[in-house]
Each structure stands twice: as structure tokens, then as C-alpha cells.
Design an enzyme around this catalytic site. Structure first.
Site, mmCIF file in Angstrom:
data_model
loop_
_atom_site.group_PDB
_atom_site.id
_atom_site.type_symbol
_atom_site.label_atom_id
_atom_site.label_comp_id
_atom_site.label_asym_id
_atom_site.label_seq_id
_atom_site.Cartn_x
_atom_site.Cartn_y
_atom_site.Cartn_z
ATOM 1 N N CYS A 102 0.771 -1.112 -0.015
ATOM 2 C CA CYS A 102 -0.049 0.027 0.060
ATOM 3 C C CYS A 102 0.906 1.220 -0.034
ATOM 4 O O CYS A 102 1.904 1.201 0.680
ATOM 5 C CB CYS A 102 -1.250 -0.101 1.192
ATOM 6 N N GLU A 144 -8.555 -0.995 -2.984
ATOM 7 C CA GLU A 144 -8.989 0.619 -3.093
ATOM 8 C C GLU A 144 -10.493 1.067 -2.345
ATOM 9 O O GLU A 144 -10.554 2.258 -1.747
ATOM 10 C CB GLU A 144 -8.929 0.978 -4.625
HETATM 11 ZN ZN ZN Z 1 -3.547 1.245 -0.060
#
Ligand code: ZN
Length: 190
Positions: A102, A144
Site C-alpha cells: 500500500c 482501493e
Molecule cells: Zn492502499
């Protein structure tokens, strides 16, 4: 081209439930600029996707793209996708474990994701979409959309012993994961 600063885990904006974009705001200069900046910021960071909260904006907007990405060579291509107010529904209970990173968290870890999902969203021109996503592409969508609800990958890691830095992932985990996931992508087709 405007690259915005990506906020990291610990910034409260990543823990908010983001607000929907009103239909009459989709064409506004603010939203158009946000979308352009999200694309620039994602590409600059070699990310597969980014959500508005990651640049400090608590609105339900995500962008995704995978084109020969050096960070994710095993990932099937995702054409540039802009999704406003996305919704996501699993189509069945088939799951896959994906080692994910991430842009807002300096770690990777193994997460369980649905293999087959239905997504609905509005694009940057206001057109409504209703599509099925599978495999790793479905995993990217789930990652997301979770950002829009204040959920980070560390929350979804089932076994915290799978967490690693990028350096240690490359050293100890990457080869086995890429082998397993490449076979999965070949089987599922995405
Ligand atoms: Zn992320």
C-alpha cells in the site's frame, strides 16, 4: 501535472469513512483536478491504484492502472480506471490470498480477497458502470474501496507474521508469492 503528497498510516484521514461525490459535482473543477492529481500521484509512485483519502481528501474517488508496472510485474494489466462512488459486491465465496502493499503503509502482508466481485461506479464523465472483476484485478478494487471506508491492509491481514518490509519481501517472500499468484492468474484469467 501535479503530484500530491501521499499520507501514511497514522494520518486520521485514512481512518475516515469518505463522503460520496454529489452527481452535480462530478464535472466541477475541484473533482476534475483531484482526479488528474490522483492519476499523476499514482503513476509517480508506481502504484496500481490510489484512493482520494491517500492524498488527504475524504471523498469516494479511486483510480487504478496497471501497465507493465515494475512494482507489480505479475499483475495483469488494468486500463486506467476512474471510479467515483464505487460499490462492490462479492459474487460467491471463493477467496484468494494476495501479498499486498500500500502506498500509505511501508509494509506488505498476506490478505484474503474475494475472487469474483461485481462493481458499480460512475466514471469521470458521469457514465454509470456495472461490471464483473476477477482475480488480482478484483483484489485491487477491494484494496482501493476499503480505503474509502477507512480500512487499511494491516486491518485485513489475517496472520500478522506475514507482514514484511518491501526489502524483506523481496528477499524472503517474493519468489514463492509470484510463482503461486502467476499460476492463479493463469487459472482465473485476471
Ligand atoms: Zn492502499
Amino acid at each position: 501535472m501535479a503530484i500530491r503528497r501521499i499520507v501514511s498510516i497514522g494520518d486520521p484521514v485514512l481512518r475516515q469513512v469518505s463522503k460520496p461525490v454529489a452527481r452535480n459535482q462530478i464535472n466541477s473543477p475541484e473533482i476534475k483536478k483531484l482526479i488528474t492529481d490522483l492519476i499523476d500521484t499514482m503513476r509517480n509512485a508506481n502504484g496500481a491504484g490510489i484512493a482520494a483519502p491517500q492524498v488527504g481528501v475524504a471523498l469516494r474517488v479511486i483510480v487504478m492502472e496497471v501497465i507493465e508496472n515494475p512494482r507489480y510485474r505479475y499483475k495483469p494489466a488494468i486500463p486506467l480506471t476512474i471510479a467515483i462512488n464505487p460499490t462492490l459486491t462479492p459474487l460467491d465465496d471463493e477467496m484468494v490470498i494476495i501479498n499486498e502493499g500500500c502506498l500509505s503503509v511501508p509494509l506488505r502482508g498476506e490478505l484474503e480477497s474475494f475472487v469474483n466481485i461485481r462493481v458499480t461506479y460512475t466514471d469521470e464523465n458521469g457514465a454509470l458502470h456495472d461490471e464483473v472483476k476477477r482475480g488480482l484485478t478484483a483484489g485491487t478494487w477491494q484494496h482501493e474501496v476499503h480505503h474509502l471506508d477507512g480500512v487499511l491492509m494491516v486491518d485485513r491481514v489475517k496472520d500478522s507474521s506475514t507482514l514484511s518490509t518491501w526489502e524483506e519481501y523481496d528477499k524472503f517472500h517474493k519468489d514463492a508469492f509470484v510463482k503461486r499468484i502467476t499460476e492463479f492468474v493463469e487459472r482465473v484469467g485476471s
